[in-house]
Design a protein around this motif. Structure first.
Motif, short mmCIF file in Angstrom:
data_model
loop_
_atom_site.label_atom_id
_atom_site.label_comp_id
_atom_site.label_asym_id
_atom_site.label_seq_id
_atom_site.Cartn_x
_atom_site.Cartn_y
_atom_site.Cartn_z
N MET A 111 0.84 -1.22 0.00
CA MET A 111 0.00 0.00 0.00
C MET A 111 0.86 1.25 0.00
SD MET A 111 -3.13 -0.76 2.62
CE MET A 111 -3.84 0.85 2.30
N ILE A 112 1.88 1.27 0.84
CA ILE A 112 2.77 2.42 0.96
C ILE A 112 3.47 2.69 -0.36
CG2 ILE A 112 4.89 3.28 2.06
CD1 ILE A 112 2.55 3.24 3.98
N ALA A 113 3.88 1.64 -1.05
CA ALA A 113 4.65 1.78 -2.28
C ALA A 113 3.82 2.32 -3.44
CB ALA A 113 5.27 0.44 -2.66
N LYS A 114 2.52 2.16 -3.40
CA LYS A 114 1.66 2.61 -4.50
C LYS A 114 1.51 4.12 -4.47
CE LYS A 114 -1.20 -1.50 -4.81
NZ LYS A 114 -2.54 -2.04 -4.55
N PRO A 115 1.89 4.79 -5.55
CA PRO A 115 1.77 6.25 -5.60
C PRO A 115 0.33 6.75 -5.41
CG PRO A 115 3.11 5.46 -7.42
CD PRO A 115 2.53 4.25 -6.74
N GLU A 116 -0.65 5.92 -5.74
CA GLU A 116 -2.04 6.36 -5.61
C GLU A 116 -2.58 6.26 -4.17
OE1 GLU A 116 -2.10 2.12 -7.29
OE2 GLU A 116 -0.96 3.94 -7.67
N THR A 117 -1.84 5.63 -3.26
CA THR A 117 -2.26 5.57 -1.87
C THR A 117 -2.10 6.97 -1.26
OG1 THR A 117 -1.59 3.26 -1.66
CG2 THR A 117 -1.83 4.50 0.38
#
Length: 157
Positions: A111-117
């Motif tokens: 989740m943290i790694a996803k830019p859209e989070t």
């Protein structure tokens, strides 16, 4: 990429590294811990390695649920869960608990790694997903330090 986007990208990368444990990966430390010693309570302590793992897992689970669905999981700091049993029954139970911890940790990392989070968006409870990740990092780091100390006293390392 703007300066703000670059800073956010760097923060995401650093959170991922630190959530894994940085230079001392948490999962590896747990896997190295001899499950036969995981139930030993040293004099003066109210916990064993097994209790610490259960406590770490419970808090991480609460914070992950907040990150996945903040609207329906606003209570991010309920009463602390401290397992009542101090010893894993079997090696498989110890390994399963580590695997569960690792799975949920990976879910948080993904989740943290996803830019859209939306790491910095304030939720209804006034907190952010970045706060939850940092809290997980801080809480886990504190208790992993305790676990490492217990392990050293027991001759695990």
């Amino acid at each position: 990429m703007t300066l703000e986007q670059n800073a956010e990208s760097i923060l995401r990368e650093q959170l991922v590294v630190l959530l894994k444990g940085g230079f001392a990966p948490n999962v590896i430390l747990l896997q190295e811990f001899d499950y036969k010693k995981a139930g030993v309570m040293l004099d003066g302590l109210h916990f064993s390695a097994w209790v610490l793992l259960g406590h770490i897992k419970a808090r991480q689970h609460t914070l992950l649920n907040f990150m996945k669905d903040p609207e329906n999981n606003p209570d991010v700091w309920p009463d602390a869960h401290w397992p009542e049993n101090h010893t894993p029954e079997t090696k498989e139970e110890w390994e399963s608990a580590i695997s569960d911890y690792e799975s949920e940790l990976q879910e948080m990392i993904d989740m943290i790694a996803k830019p859209e989070t939306p790491l910095f968006q304030k939720q209804a409870n006034g907190l952010t997903l970045s706060w939850a990740a940092l809290t997980t990092l801080h809480h886990t780091g504190y208790h992993i330090g305790q676990l490492k100390t217990v392990g050293r006293q027991l001759g695990v390392w």
